[in-house]
Design a protein around this motif. Structure first.
Motif, PDB file in Angstrom:
ATOM      1  N   ASP A   1       3.449  -5.098   0.508  1.00 18.57           N
ATOM      2  CA  ASP A   1       4.774  -5.665   0.271  1.00 18.57           C
ATOM      3  C   ASP A   1       5.591  -4.658  -0.532  1.00 18.57           C
ATOM      4  O   ASP A   1       5.228  -4.306  -1.653  1.00 18.57           O
ATOM      5  CB  ASP A   1       4.649  -6.991  -0.486  1.00 18.57           C
ATOM      6  CG  ASP A   1       5.980  -7.708  -0.630  1.00 18.57           C
ATOM      7  OD1 ASP A   1       6.916  -7.114  -1.209  1.00 18.57           O
ATOM      8  OD2 ASP A   1       6.090  -8.851  -0.169  1.00 18.57           O
ATOM      9  N   VAL A   2       6.694  -4.187   0.044  1.00 14.72           N
ATOM     10  CA  VAL A   2       7.511  -3.152  -0.597  1.00 14.72           C
ATOM     11  C   VAL A   2       8.046  -3.630  -1.942  1.00 14.72           C
ATOM     12  O   VAL A   2       7.942  -2.926  -2.956  1.00 14.72           O
ATOM     13  CB  VAL A   2       8.669  -2.733   0.332  1.00 14.72           C
ATOM     14  CG1 VAL A   2       9.638  -1.817  -0.399  1.00 14.72           C
ATOM     15  CG2 VAL A   2       8.126  -2.034   1.569  1.00 14.72           C
ATOM     16  N   MET A   3       8.621  -4.811  -1.969  1.00 16.55           N
ATOM     17  CA  MET A   3       9.223  -5.317  -3.199  1.00 16.55           C
ATOM     18  C   MET A   3       8.171  -5.547  -4.287  1.00 16.55           C
ATOM     19  O   MET A   3       8.400  -5.251  -5.460  1.00 16.55           O
ATOM     20  CB  MET A   3       9.970  -6.624  -2.907  1.00 16.55           C
ATOM     21  CG  MET A   3      11.125  -6.481  -1.928  1.00 16.55           C
ATOM     22  SD  MET A   3      12.484  -5.482  -2.600  1.00 16.55           S
ATOM     23  CE  MET A   3      13.147  -6.612  -3.820  1.00 16.55           C
ATOM     24  N   LYS A   4       7.003  -6.044  -3.914  1.00 17.68           N
ATOM     25  CA  LYS A   4       5.960  -6.303  -4.903  1.00 17.68           C
ATOM     26  C   LYS A   4       5.430  -4.998  -5.484  1.00 17.68           C
ATOM     27  O   LYS A   4       5.189  -4.895  -6.688  1.00 17.68           O
ATOM     28  CB  LYS A   4       4.825  -7.094  -4.267  1.00 17.68           C
ATOM     29  CG  LYS A   4       3.751  -7.512  -5.265  1.00 17.68           C
ATOM     30  CD  LYS A   4       2.698  -8.391  -4.618  1.00 17.68           C
ATOM     31  CE  LYS A   4       1.638  -8.810  -5.633  1.00 17.68           C
ATOM     32  NZ  LYS A   4       0.588  -9.666  -5.017  1.00 17.68           N
ATOM     33  N   THR A   5       5.253  -3.980  -4.645  1.00 17.09           N
ATOM     34  CA  THR A   5       4.773  -2.689  -5.132  1.00 17.09           C
ATOM     35  C   THR A   5       5.776  -2.080  -6.110  1.00 17.09           C
ATOM     36  O   THR A   5       5.391  -1.525  -7.148  1.00 17.09           O
ATOM     37  CB  THR A   5       4.540  -1.729  -3.956  1.00 17.09           C
ATOM     38  OG1 THR A   5       3.556  -2.297  -3.085  1.00 17.09           O
ATOM     39  CG2 THR A   5       4.052  -0.377  -4.441  1.00 17.09           C
ATOM     40  N   ALA A   6       7.064  -2.167  -5.804  1.00 16.37           N
ATOM     41  CA  ALA A   6       8.093  -1.637  -6.698  1.00 16.37           C
ATOM     42  C   ALA A   6       8.077  -2.365  -8.039  1.00 16.37           C
ATOM     43  O   ALA A   6       8.205  -1.744  -9.103  1.00 16.37           O
ATOM     44  CB  ALA A   6       9.461  -1.751  -6.042  1.00 16.37           C
ATOM     45  N   GLN A   7       7.902  -3.676  -8.007  1.00 13.50           N
ATOM     46  CA  GLN A   7       7.870  -4.437  -9.252  1.00 13.50           C
ATOM     47  C   GLN A   7       6.627  -4.106 -10.067  1.00 13.50           C
ATOM     48  O   GLN A   7       6.677  -4.041 -11.302  1.00 13.50           O
ATOM     49  CB  GLN A   7       7.913  -5.940  -8.942  1.00 13.50           C
ATOM     50  CG  GLN A   7       7.928  -6.844 -10.161  1.00 13.50           C
ATOM     51  CD  GLN A   7       9.152  -6.629 -11.052  1.00 13.50           C
ATOM     52  OE1 GLN A   7      10.173  -6.108 -10.615  1.00 13.50           O
ATOM     53  NE2 GLN A   7       9.053  -7.022 -12.310  1.00 13.50           N
ATOM     54  N   GLU A   8       5.501  -3.864  -9.404  1.00 12.28           N
ATOM     55  CA  GLU A   8       4.283  -3.496 -10.122  1.00 12.28           C
ATOM     56  C   GLU A   8       4.453  -2.166 -10.843  1.00 12.28           C
ATOM     57  O   GLU A   8       3.969  -1.990 -11.964  1.00 12.28           O
ATOM     58  CB  GLU A   8       3.102  -3.431  -9.148  1.00 12.28           C
ATOM     59  CG  GLU A   8       2.603  -4.805  -8.719  1.00 12.28           C
ATOM     60  CD  GLU A   8       1.446  -4.710  -7.748  1.00 12.28           C
ATOM     61  OE1 GLU A   8       1.278  -3.635  -7.134  1.00 12.28           O
ATOM     62  OE2 GLU A   8       0.728  -5.707  -7.590  1.00 12.28           O
TER      63      GLU A   8
END
Length: 656
Positions: A257-264
């Motif tokens: 998930d692109v958005m989840k990876t960025a938030q991590e």
């Protein structure tokens, strides 16, 4: 690098140093034992003199013809015997300053029968390079036979980093029993020990290390020694960094998930690296778009905030919430970072007039308000594509960013970028698969539609003609031709409707233009042939939509035909605006549609008994086409309950 000069049991590689012209300038005792040549007889001679005269590696007497090579090859001993060896070569730079540096080669060779399974050349090449952790090799007797520069820097506090010194030697103040036991365990079972914490005291100095021990095995599988890798994390900052990298190795890349990876990435960096972190991704990360570096350099890419974290609750530093569009001025430092692919490192943020903040007043406000004083901006780059930008800032932590902080941030960004690119590729592949599946479904649907209502009429026409030809004198041919013409016209109408549906199914871009819905309806009615019942209108002016006029004309025609077919005394067309929605209503005062049939009438080839009775020539596709046209304009077409009759309502986005 530091290496042993002794030969033990014939398993120590013969090592030589060769200059750029292929001349031997260094020779070891092991090399003498392998070749039979003492140093005095070989130094100054070309390395090629050790190759057989008829060997495949002979290149004549050209300069540099016998530069070191890697792999299995024949070697000529001094006594004339030819032996097969595995040779490994690694580049070596001799000299300290630029004027005296000499590019040379470090060559190792060992008979193939006792070749080290670790790959000597690959090991030498990786260890000669500047490696940031202490590495050493210990033989089976726990004697140090090699160590790198990082280990040499620790030798004052850990004097066992000395060639020939054994861990079994007793040195006051240093206890090596635990390390000895660990190494013997690795030698016994050939299993590595990873990330073992070790401490020792030397005088008043305490060292804390993360130790990994790796077995070195020969071709026969028996242990030759142990390679130790030690990372000094004696200070808390190094320990924090190590812990952060450990956590990053687990969390980053655990999802596609692109958005989840960025938030991590943002959350991981708080507070060890920074007080405030954002990750902004361009629209190019969305499926079906081009990577950022292929966009025009002069354009200002559209960004979306994919990740944000702060030591302060609610991230008051951020002007935009996650998923919101982020404004990036064309001449901002963020755009410069993306185009140059180099990080922006500003340990002491200059907020005085005349800086980049003048070009970005939106960000200048929070910078001054929260006391942002140190800044790092790093491009997210993977496999040649720029995927976005990560920003690290300090507000509460008074210490400015250091080069070590920059390196740590770059390491985190690199790991996250690879995960983001994997997620992007996964999303693109899935998107393409969905498009392919949709195309297959469209083809199947078209085939089904074409065969549904075309095959039966054609079969009927053929049967009637065959029957007529059996007794042609009994046939009223003018009447037959008239009936057949009606059938052909119906088939033609079905074919045209199916083609329209196929075009709408394929999502072909419509030729849209700004349209006044009231004027459009008025014009269509002027060109319409009067029907069975009159059409009344209630058209509000200034209701504009963006649409394909040909498709909208077909939609309105279908709705009017349906309404006039079922109306008792008349049809009413209404155009009005409701908030940000344009509404077109076609109402007839007929019998109406039962609630359980209000979706059925929009299905392809669906014809209620009343419709078949009123219009036998109907195709059953009119309302289905109308709904598809509405969807193609991101609108809706539904049946609403007027109390009596039928009310078909089209809703589309209202243009300002």
């Amino acid at each position: 690098m530091k290496a042993t000069s002794s030969v033990r049991g014939g398993t120590t590689p013969a090592v030589a140093v060769v200059d750029g012209a292929g001349t031997v300038i260094g020779w070891t005792q092991a090399a003498e034992e392998l070749t039979g040549y003492p140093a005095a007889d070989i130094l100054g001679r070309p390395i090629g003199s050790l190759l057989p005269p008829d060997g495949h590696d002979r290149d004549g007497e050209r300069p540099g013809a016998h530069l070191p090579r890697t792999g299995l090859m024949e070697m000529l001993r001094r006594d004339g015997e030819v032996v097969i060896v595995r040779a490994e070569a690694a580049p070596l730079t001799l000299g300290d300053d630029a004027g005296s540096r000499q590019e040379s080669w470090l060559v190792s060779a060992i008979p193939a029968a006792i070749d080290l399974s670790t790959g000597t050349g690959a090991l030498l090449e990786s260890l000669i390079s500047s490696f940031p952790v202490a590495m050493a090799i210990w033989d089976k007797n726990l004697r140090c036979v090699w160590f790198n520069e990082a280990a040499e820097q620790l030798s004052d506090g850990y004097p066992y980093y000395r060639i020939g010194r054994s861990l079994t030697e007793v040195i006051a103040g240093i206890d090596t029993e635990a390390v000895q036991d660990a190494m013997r365990e690795v030698l016994a079972d050939s299993r590595p020990t990873i990330d073992r914490e070790a401490r020792w005291f030397h005088g008043s100095q305490e060292r804390a290390l993360s130790i990994s021990l790796l077995p070195l095995e020969g071709a026969d599988g028996r242990p030759l020694g142990v390679c130790s890798v030690a990372l000094d994390f004696s200070n808390s900052k190094a320990r924090d960094h190590l812990g952060l990298l450990r956590e990053a190795s687990v969390r980053l890349g655990s999802t596609l998930d692109v958005m989840k990876t960025a938030q991590e990435l943002a959350e991981l960096s708080i507070p060890v690296v920074a007080d405030y972190v954002t990750v902004d991704l361009p629209e190019a990360m969305l499926p079906g778009t081009e990577p950022l570096q292929r966009l025009a350099v002069t354009s200002s890419p559209g960004f979306r905030r994919a990740g944000v974290a702060s030591v302060h609750d609610g991230a008051p530093e951020s002007l935009w919430e996650r998923t919101e569009t982020v404004f990036v001025p064309p001449r901002s430092l963020f755009t410069e970072v993306l185009h140059s692919r180099r990080p922006h490192f500003e340990p002491v943020l200059d907020t005085s007039p005349g800086t980049w903040l003048d070009l970005d007043p939106d960000r200048a406000g929070p910078v001054h308000a929260i006391g942002m004083h140190s800044l790092i901006v790093i491009p997210l780059e993977a496999r040649g594509d720029v995927l976005g930008v990560a920003t690290f800032a300090r507000t509460s932590n008074p210490a400015p960013f250091t080069r070590d902080d920059l390196l740590l941030a770059e390491e985190l960004v690199t790991r996250a970028a690879l995960s983001l690119d994997n997620a992007r590729q996964y999303t693109i592949v899935n998107h393409n698969l969905e498009l392919l599946e949709a195309a297959v479904q469209r083809e199947r649907r078209f085939t089904s539609d074409a065969s549904h209502d075309l095959r039966t009429p054609i079969t009927g026409v053929r049967l009637r003609l065959e029957e007529a030809l059996m007794d042609p004198d009994a046939v009223d041919w003018p009447c037959m031709a008239k009936d057949l013409l009606n059938d052909v016209e119906r088939q033609q109408a079905i074919a045209e409707d199916i083609l329209i549906l196929a075009r709408l199914d394929a999502d072909r871009p419509a030729q849209r233009q700004r349209t006044d819905l009231a004027e459009f309806v008025r014009t269509e009615l002027q060109h319409r042939t009067p029907g069975r019942v009159p059409i009344r209108t209630d058209l509000a002016p200034g209701v504009f939509v963006s649409g394909d006029r040909l498709l909208l004309s077909r939609l309105l025609t279908n709705l009017l035909n349906n309404a006039q077919r079922h109306a008792a005394t008349g049809v009413t067309v209404v155009v009005r605006a409701e908030d940000d929605t344009a509404v077109l209503v076609v109402f007839d005062d007929g019998a109406g549609v039962a609630p359980d049939h209000r979706e059925l009438i929009f299905e392809r080839f669906a014809r209620l008994p009343e419709s078949r009775a009123r219009d036998p020539k109907g195709t059953g596709l009119g309302l289905a086409i109308s709904r598809e046209i509405a969807h193609a304009h991101q609108g809706t077409l539904t049946v609403e309950d007027p109390g009596q009759g039928t009310c078909l309502v089209l809703r589309m986005s209202l243009l300002a």
